[in-house]
Design a protein around this motif. Structure first.
Motif, PDB file in Angstrom:
ATOM      1  N   VAL A 165       0.847  -1.198   0.000  1.00 18.76           N
ATOM      2  CA  VAL A 165       0.000   0.000   0.000  1.00 18.76           C
ATOM      3  C   VAL A 165       0.881   1.246   0.000  1.00 18.76           C
ATOM      4  CG1 VAL A 165      -1.711   1.302   1.333  1.00 18.76           C
ATOM      5  CG2 VAL A 165      -1.862  -1.195   1.193  1.00 18.76           C
ATOM      6  N   PHE A 166       0.466   2.254  -0.776  1.00 19.65           N
ATOM      7  CA  PHE A 166       1.182   3.526  -0.864  1.00 19.65           C
ATOM      8  C   PHE A 166       0.199   4.683  -0.687  1.00 19.65           C
ATOM      9  CE2 PHE A 166       3.266   0.479  -3.686  1.00 19.65           C
ATOM     10  CZ  PHE A 166       4.583   0.551  -3.274  1.00 19.65           C
ATOM     11  N   GLY A 167       0.768   5.888  -0.561  1.00 22.73           N
ATOM     12  CA  GLY A 167      -0.015   7.116  -0.651  1.00 22.73           C
ATOM     13  C   GLY A 167      -1.030   7.309   0.459  1.00 22.73           C
ATOM     14  N   LYS A 168      -2.178   7.859   0.075  1.00 23.84           N
ATOM     15  CA  LYS A 168      -3.222   8.239   1.030  1.00 23.84           C
ATOM     16  C   LYS A 168      -3.725   7.050   1.844  1.00 23.84           C
ATOM     17  CE  LYS A 168      -7.665  10.712   1.216  1.00 23.84           C
ATOM     18  NZ  LYS A 168      -8.460   9.618   1.825  1.00 23.84           N
ATOM     19  N   ASP A 169      -3.702   5.858   1.248  1.00 26.53           N
ATOM     20  CA  ASP A 169      -4.194   4.676   1.952  1.00 26.53           C
ATOM     21  C   ASP A 169      -3.354   4.336   3.174  1.00 26.53           C
ATOM     22  OD1 ASP A 169      -6.324   4.320   0.276  1.00 26.53           O
ATOM     23  OD2 ASP A 169      -5.314   2.893  -1.038  1.00 26.53           O
ATOM     24  N   LEU A 170      -2.118   4.819   3.215  1.00 30.62           N
ATOM     25  CA  LEU A 170      -1.273   4.585   4.390  1.00 30.62           C
ATOM     26  C   LEU A 170      -1.871   5.235   5.631  1.00 30.62           C
ATOM     27  CD1 LEU A 170       2.260   5.185   2.845  1.00 30.62           C
ATOM     28  CD2 LEU A 170       1.312   2.995   3.562  1.00 30.62           C
ATOM     29  N   LEU A 210      -4.051   1.380  10.730  1.00 34.52           N
ATOM     30  CA  LEU A 210      -4.183   0.381  11.793  1.00 34.52           C
ATOM     31  C   LEU A 210      -4.108  -1.039  11.247  1.00 34.52           C
ATOM     32  CD1 LEU A 210      -6.995   1.965  14.007  1.00 34.52           C
ATOM     33  CD2 LEU A 210      -4.521   2.119  14.282  1.00 34.52           C
ATOM     34  N   ALA A 211      -4.367  -1.196   9.962  1.00 29.54           N
ATOM     35  CA  ALA A 211      -4.323  -2.527   9.349  1.00 29.54           C
ATOM     36  C   ALA A 211      -2.983  -2.799   8.669  1.00 29.54           C
ATOM     37  CB  ALA A 211      -5.458  -2.668   8.326  1.00 29.54           C
ATOM     38  N   LEU A 212      -2.042  -1.864   8.816  1.00 30.15           N
ATOM     39  CA  LEU A 212      -0.796  -1.954   8.049  1.00 30.15           C
ATOM     40  C   LEU A 212       0.436  -1.953   8.941  1.00 30.15           C
ATOM     41  CD1 LEU A 212      -1.655   0.702   5.305  1.00 30.15           C
ATOM     42  CD2 LEU A 212      -1.592  -1.784   4.966  1.00 30.15           C
ATOM     43  N   ASP A 213       1.458  -2.604   8.454  1.00 28.06           N
ATOM     44  CA  ASP A 213       2.807  -2.454   8.998  1.00 28.06           C
ATOM     45  C   ASP A 213       3.483  -1.415   8.116  1.00 28.06           C
ATOM     46  OD1 ASP A 213       5.366  -2.660   9.995  1.00 28.06           O
ATOM     47  OD2 ASP A 213       5.806  -4.561   8.971  1.00 28.06           O
TER      48      ASP A 213
END
Length: 359
Positions: free
Chosen positions: A51-56, A61-64
């Motif tokens: 995932v990149f950009g705004k979705d970060l 909370l769902a990402l490392d």
């Protein structure tokens, strides 16, 4: 542009944000970060592996989330010196490569068959090893690349190629570079291992001390700083809405914010004084009267006046800000790329990695 014409790209590979500008008219800015789904549920929800950009921000909370250059690591200081394990260095190296490839793919999506030539900005005192790390990370995206000082790209884009001093205030480092008609030598430039990240940390600590029951994240801290950040003594009020016990309240954050922002002022003024003192006296005056502030930190209100005040006993100074802090480095890098002589490039695609020293 024909399919055989190369696409030129200028990239300001910042600690927090990366901006790109291209010869085909495309420009964009994105976080210098990569997010990997934490588990299979997050992977299913997001529908992708990276995932990149705004979705970060939207799905953090769902990402490392990995910021590969946090506090200047890998771009300015060695990973080992930053206390990173071999596994973590490899993960950050992968994140760097993915960010560069994602940014370049955005630029070249309508020119998929064109060669891509890019100029990438790095801190002034980045080592040969750091520059080679950037080149290796860029090998999958660029056909040829040149790695140059970030402040120099700002000066080049503004046509400030003589009698100037550029201060580039980023998230991880502050770079100070004299400009006098040639590419400055490495020992003439200064990189301070401080910047916006340090301000965020200091602001967070002071805010916790003043409002121990307030709740906030580092992203919220950064947003408050970017909205209100200032260093001067004139009347200025910063009021932010933060949850206290789960209930939003308006809190006066003026003093902790000002104190945090001011942590970079003295180191910058001291470094500028020392740098100017090393040059010819006639050049010193011209340099003091042509100081340019770039980078995200240049937007701190009153910083230009504080630097001028700090240099008053040395003969005074005139400090101006870049008109577009987001893209000044990328646009300058693009301008440099489009005028780069053939021997200024390092071929990447033919050899798979950097084969000669960076600029």
């Amino acid at each position: 542009m024909s399919a055989t014409s190369p696409v030129f790209v200028g990239m300001d590979l910042g600690t927090f944000k990366t901006s790109v500008a291209s010869s085909v008219g495309y420009r964009d800015v994105l976080q210098t970060a990569v997010g990997w789904p934490r588990d299979h549920v997050a992977r299913t929800m997001l529908g992708r592996d990276v995932v990149f950009g705004k979705d970060l921000v939207d799905h953090r909370l769902a990402l490392d989330v990995v910021r590969p250059f946090e506090k200047g690591a890998l771009k300015y200081i060695d990973g080992k010196a930053a206390g990173m394990s071999d596994a973590l260095i490899q993960k950050h190296a992968l994140a760097t490569r993915l960010v560069i490839e994602y940014a370049v793919n955005l630029v070249r999506r309508d020119n998929a068959n064109a060669s891509v030539y890019g100029v990438i900005g790095v801190p002034s005192r980045a080592s040969v090893k750091n520059k080679r790390f950037i080149m290796d990370a860029a090998a999958g995206a660029f056909d040829s690349v040149a790695v140059v000082s970030e402040p120099f790209t700002i000066a080049y884009g503004m046509n400030r190629l003589t009698d100037a001093l550029v201060i580039d205030i980023g998230a991880g480092t502050i770079d100070i570079c004299p400009i006098y008609g040639v590419y400055p030598a490495e020992d003439e430039q200064v990189t301070l291992p401080i910047g916006g990240d340090l301000i965020d940390e200091e602001f967070e600590a002071r805010l916790k001390q003043k409002y121990p029951d307030a709740q906030f994240s580092r992203n919220m801290i950064r947003e408050i700083k970017e909205r209100f950040g200032f260093v001067h003594d004139v009347n200025e009020t910063a009021v932010a809405e933060l949850p206290v016990g789960g209930r939003p309240q308006k809190l006066d954050v003026t003093e902790p914010l000002k104190a945090a922002c001011r942590t970079v002022v003295k180191p910058v003024v001291d470094a500028v004084r020392q740098m100017i003192a090393r040059f010819d006296p006639e050049f010193q005056q011209r340099m003091r009267n042509n100081i340019v502030l770039g980078g995200g930190g240049s937007q701190l209100k009153g910083l230009d006046r504080m630097i001028e005040a700090g240099l008053s006993e040395y003969g005074g100074a005139k400090v101006t800000r870049v008109t577009d802090a987001t893209y000044a480095g990328a646009v300058g890098a693009l301008k440099l790329a489009m005028s780069m002589p053939a021997d200024g490039w390092t071929r990447l695609k033919e050899k798979g990695t950097a084969s000669k020293a960076a600029a």
